[in-house]
Design a protein around this motif. Structure first.
Motif, PDB file in Angstrom:
ATOM      1  N   ARG A  42       3.242   8.094  -7.603  1.00 32.07           N
ATOM      2  CA  ARG A  42       1.821   7.733  -7.664  1.00 32.07           C
ATOM      3  C   ARG A  42       1.591   6.489  -8.521  1.00 32.07           C
ATOM      4  NH1 ARG A  42      -1.293  13.623  -8.080  1.00 32.07           N
ATOM      5  NH2 ARG A  42      -0.895  14.226  -5.890  1.00 32.07           N
ATOM      6  N   ILE A  43       2.350   6.376  -9.594  1.00 34.21           N
ATOM      7  CA  ILE A  43       2.251   5.179 -10.437  1.00 34.21           C
ATOM      8  C   ILE A  43       2.668   3.945  -9.649  1.00 34.21           C
ATOM      9  CG2 ILE A  43       3.215   3.995 -12.450  1.00 34.21           C
ATOM     10  CD1 ILE A  43       3.362   6.707 -13.831  1.00 34.21           C
ATOM     11  N   LEU A  44       3.749   4.083  -8.874  1.00 35.01           N
ATOM     12  CA  LEU A  44       4.223   2.965  -8.058  1.00 35.01           C
ATOM     13  C   LEU A  44       3.206   2.614  -6.972  1.00 35.01           C
ATOM     14  CD1 LEU A  44       8.015   3.872  -7.665  1.00 35.01           C
ATOM     15  CD2 LEU A  44       7.002   2.081  -9.099  1.00 35.01           C
ATOM     16  N   LEU A  45       2.555   3.622  -6.415  1.00 33.62           N
ATOM     17  CA  LEU A  45       1.525   3.386  -5.404  1.00 33.62           C
ATOM     18  C   LEU A  45       0.385   2.562  -5.974  1.00 33.62           C
ATOM     19  CD1 LEU A  45       0.173   3.989  -2.629  1.00 33.62           C
ATOM     20  CD2 LEU A  45      -0.775   6.053  -3.695  1.00 33.62           C
ATOM     21  N   ILE A  46      -0.110   2.955  -7.147  1.00 31.84           N
ATOM     22  CA  ILE A  46      -1.206   2.220  -7.784  1.00 31.84           C
ATOM     23  C   ILE A  46      -0.759   0.817  -8.177  1.00 31.84           C
ATOM     24  CG2 ILE A  46      -2.781   2.170  -9.745  1.00 31.84           C
ATOM     25  CD1 ILE A  46      -3.397   4.290  -7.626  1.00 31.84           C
ATOM     26  N   ALA A  47       0.461   0.704  -8.684  1.00 30.71           N
ATOM     27  CA  ALA A  47       0.982  -0.607  -9.095  1.00 30.71           C
ATOM     28  C   ALA A  47       1.096  -1.545  -7.898  1.00 30.71           C
ATOM     29  CB  ALA A  47       2.336  -0.444  -9.777  1.00 30.71           C
ATOM     30  N   LEU A  48       1.607  -1.032  -6.773  1.00 29.25           N
ATOM     31  CA  LEU A  48       1.760  -1.862  -5.583  1.00 29.25           C
ATOM     32  C   LEU A  48       0.406  -2.286  -5.031  1.00 29.25           C
ATOM     33  CD1 LEU A  48       3.470  -3.133  -3.365  1.00 29.25           C
ATOM     34  CD2 LEU A  48       3.452  -0.924  -2.164  1.00 29.25           C
ATOM     35  N   SER A  49      -0.534  -1.358  -4.974  1.00 33.69           N
ATOM     36  CA  SER A  49      -1.876  -1.678  -4.479  1.00 33.69           C
ATOM     37  C   SER A  49      -2.537  -2.729  -5.359  1.00 33.69           C
ATOM     38  CB  SER A  49      -2.741  -0.417  -4.432  1.00 33.69           C
ATOM     39  OG  SER A  49      -2.178   0.565  -3.583  1.00 33.69           O
ATOM     40  N   SER A  50      -2.431  -2.549  -6.677  1.00 35.71           N
ATOM     41  CA  SER A  50      -3.039  -3.497  -7.616  1.00 35.71           C
ATOM     42  C   SER A  50      -2.392  -4.871  -7.500  1.00 35.71           C
ATOM     43  CB  SER A  50      -2.899  -2.976  -9.048  1.00 35.71           C
ATOM     44  OG  SER A  50      -3.526  -1.718  -9.192  1.00 35.71           O
ATOM     45  N   LEU A  51      -1.066  -4.893  -7.353  1.00 30.49           N
ATOM     46  CA  LEU A  51      -0.350  -6.163  -7.217  1.00 30.49           C
ATOM     47  C   LEU A  51      -0.816  -6.924  -5.987  1.00 30.49           C
ATOM     48  CD1 LEU A  51       1.915  -8.150  -7.959  1.00 30.49           C
ATOM     49  CD2 LEU A  51       3.490  -6.709  -6.642  1.00 30.49           C
ATOM     50  N   LEU A  52      -0.949  -6.229  -4.860  1.00 33.15           N
ATOM     51  CA  LEU A  52      -1.381  -6.887  -3.629  1.00 33.15           C
ATOM     52  C   LEU A  52      -2.803  -7.428  -3.761  1.00 33.15           C
ATOM     53  CD1 LEU A  52       0.080  -4.396  -0.993  1.00 33.15           C
ATOM     54  CD2 LEU A  52       0.822  -6.749  -1.403  1.00 33.15           C
ATOM     55  N   PHE A  63      -6.059   5.705  -2.081  1.00 30.94           N
ATOM     56  CA  PHE A  63      -6.848   6.922  -2.253  1.00 30.94           C
ATOM     57  C   PHE A  63      -6.418   7.995  -1.267  1.00 30.94           C
ATOM     58  CE2 PHE A  63     -10.610   9.435  -1.037  1.00 30.94           C
ATOM     59  CZ  PHE A  63     -10.959   9.980  -2.256  1.00 30.94           C
ATOM     60  N   LEU A  64      -6.166   7.609  -0.015  1.00 36.16           N
ATOM     61  CA  LEU A  64      -5.815   8.579   1.020  1.00 36.16           C
ATOM     62  C   LEU A  64      -4.354   9.028   0.932  1.00 36.16           C
ATOM     63  CD1 LEU A  64      -7.687   7.028   4.091  1.00 36.16           C
ATOM     64  CD2 LEU A  64      -8.360   9.031   2.743  1.00 36.16           C
ATOM     65  N   VAL A  65      -3.478   8.128   0.503  1.00 40.02           N
ATOM     66  CA  VAL A  65      -2.039   8.451   0.437  1.00 40.02           C
ATOM     67  C   VAL A  65      -1.697   9.226  -0.829  1.00 40.02           C
ATOM     68  CG1 VAL A  65       0.269   7.426   0.268  1.00 40.02           C
ATOM     69  CG2 VAL A  65      -1.383   6.501   1.903  1.00 40.02           C
ATOM     70  N   TRP A  66      -2.511   9.083  -1.868  1.00 40.48           N
ATOM     71  CA  TRP A  66      -2.240   9.668  -3.185  1.00 40.48           C
ATOM     72  C   TRP A  66      -1.810  11.127  -3.116  1.00 40.48           C
ATOM     73  CZ3 TRP A  66      -2.551   7.891  -8.322  1.00 40.48           C
ATOM     74  CH2 TRP A  66      -2.620   8.871  -9.308  1.00 40.48           C
ATOM     75  N   LYS A  67      -2.546  11.955  -2.386  1.00 36.92           N
ATOM     76  CA  LYS A  67      -2.284  13.396  -2.385  1.00 36.92           C
ATOM     77  C   LYS A  67      -0.992  13.756  -1.660  1.00 36.92           C
ATOM     78  CE  LYS A  67      -5.143  14.319   1.708  1.00 36.92           C
ATOM     79  NZ  LYS A  67      -6.308  15.069   2.213  1.00 36.92           N
ATOM     80  N   HIS A  68      -0.431  12.803  -0.910  1.00 33.75           N
ATOM     81  CA  HIS A  68       0.806  13.075  -0.178  1.00 33.75           C
ATOM     82  C   HIS A  68       2.042  12.641  -0.958  1.00 33.75           C
ATOM     83  CE1 HIS A  68      -1.453  14.198   3.387  1.00 33.75           C
ATOM     84  NE2 HIS A  68      -2.188  13.121   3.216  1.00 33.75           N
ATOM     85  N   ILE A  69       1.833  12.129  -2.173  1.00 33.48           N
ATOM     86  CA  ILE A  69       2.959  11.740  -3.031  1.00 33.48           C
ATOM     87  C   ILE A  69       3.071  12.767  -4.151  1.00 33.48           C
ATOM     88  CG2 ILE A  69       3.874   9.963  -4.559  1.00 33.48           C
ATOM     89  CD1 ILE A  69       2.419   7.885  -2.943  1.00 33.48           C
ATOM     90  N   PRO A  70       4.121  13.588  -4.150  1.00 35.60           N
ATOM     91  CA  PRO A  70       4.210  14.690  -5.112  1.00 35.60           C
ATOM     92  C   PRO A  70       4.556  14.283  -6.538  1.00 35.60           C
ATOM     93  CG  PRO A  70       6.177  14.616  -3.746  1.00 35.60           C
ATOM     94  CD  PRO A  70       5.237  13.588  -3.187  1.00 35.60           C
ATOM     95  N   SER A  71       5.299  13.193  -6.710  1.00 31.91           N
ATOM     96  CA  SER A  71       5.773  12.837  -8.043  1.00 31.91           C
ATOM     97  C   SER A  71       4.819  11.891  -8.759  1.00 31.91           C
ATOM     98  CB  SER A  71       7.159  12.185  -7.962  1.00 31.91           C
ATOM     99  OG  SER A  71       7.076  10.905  -7.367  1.00 31.91           O
ATOM    100  N   GLN A 126      -3.001  20.950   1.325  1.00 34.20           N
ATOM    101  CA  GLN A 126      -3.128  20.229   0.060  1.00 34.20           C
ATOM    102  C   GLN A 126      -4.596  20.024  -0.288  1.00 34.20           C
ATOM    103  OE1 GLN A 126      -0.609  16.984   1.478  1.00 34.20           O
ATOM    104  NE2 GLN A 126       0.553  17.205  -0.415  1.00 34.20           N
ATOM    105  N   ALA A 127      -4.883  20.127  -1.565  1.00 30.97           N
ATOM    106  CA  ALA A 127      -6.257  19.889  -2.015  1.00 30.97           C
ATOM    107  C   ALA A 127      -6.566  18.407  -1.934  1.00 30.97           C
ATOM    108  CB  ALA A 127      -6.426  20.369  -3.453  1.00 30.97           C
ATOM    109  N   PRO A 128      -7.777  18.032  -1.538  1.00 38.46           N
ATOM    110  CA  PRO A 128      -8.127  16.630  -1.444  1.00 38.46           C
ATOM    111  C   PRO A 128      -8.191  15.972  -2.809  1.00 38.46           C
ATOM    112  CG  PRO A 128     -10.075  17.987  -1.146  1.00 38.46           C
ATOM    113  CD  PRO A 128      -8.918  18.917  -1.195  1.00 38.46           C
TER     114      PRO A 128
END
Length: 214
Positions: free
Chosen positions: A160-170, A148-156, A3-5
């Motif tokens: 990715r939106i949920l990842l950013i939302a969860l990180s921002s919420l925390l 930032f590190l997990v982003w590239k391992h989430i294909p959909s 996968q590309a970084p």
């Protein structure tokens, strides 16, 4: 297939770093000149009027996962997953530098500004100086670098939106919890966010430059 970084444009990283540095400098100036009191007390009043036994339990939970042993556990789990599951090694060093550097930077800044903690409706006790908020800086650094590190391992895109939302919420919830519990001023939290944002953009910029040379 490898996968590309994740790539953050260098110009955007530098611009964000500069904006965050300026934001921190402005808040630090206001704190030093005591010009931020009205803003602080207004926000504190708005947040602490929500006080209830249930809300206090929620805020204590968020403040718990913002530093100390929970942070160490989360970092160790992340390092295990990065190394043993995803096969990453350089990311381990990046994660350690980003989070530990944020903690060290916070310690130096607290000693520099010597700001006393608020005494308004203190629900829990906390030691040390107040500005900038260590919980806010640590949470911002850790959850941002993990996203930032997990982003590239989430294909959909949804994932990715949920990842950013969860990180921002925390990140936001941990900062608000420190105000609610009476151990930080709002300007402490904002200062922590700005300084951590500056530090994280610098770390990401150097990390990407290193990756390009490998």
């Amino acid at each position: 297939m490898k996968q590309a970084p994740v790539k953050l444009p260098i110009s955007l990283a530098l611009l964000t770093c500069i904006v965050c540095a300026l934001g921190f400098a402005l808040i630090a100036l206001w704190v030093s000149d005591h010009q931020v009191r009205h803003f602080d007390y207004m926000i504190i009043a708005d947040i602490q009027q929500l006080e209830s036994p249930a809300m206090t339990r929620i805020m204590k939970f968020f403040t718990l996962i913002g530093s100390g042993i929970p942070i160490v556990i989360i970092i160790l789990i992340a390092m295990f997953v990065l190394h043993r599951v995803l096969g990453h090694r350089r990311e381990l060093l990046f994660l350690a530098i980003a989070v530990l550097g944020s903690v060290l930077l916070n310690t130096v800044l607290k000693l520099l500004f010597h700001r006393a903690r608020p005494e308004i409706n203190r629900i829990i006790e906390a030691n040390g100086y107040s500005f900038p908020s260590g919980h806010s800086m640590t949470a911002f650094s850790m959850y941002t670098v993990l996203a930032f590190l997990v982003w590239k391992h989430i294909p959909s895109r949804l994932g990715r939106i949920l990842l950013i939302a969860l990180s921002s919420l925390l990140i936001v919830a941990i900062g608000i919890s420190r105000i609610y519990l009476g151990v930080h001023y709002p300007s402490d939290v904002l200062g922590g966010y700005f300084m951590s944002g500056c530090w994280m953009m610098a770390c990401i910029w150097f990390y990407q430059r290193y990756e390009e040379r490998m």
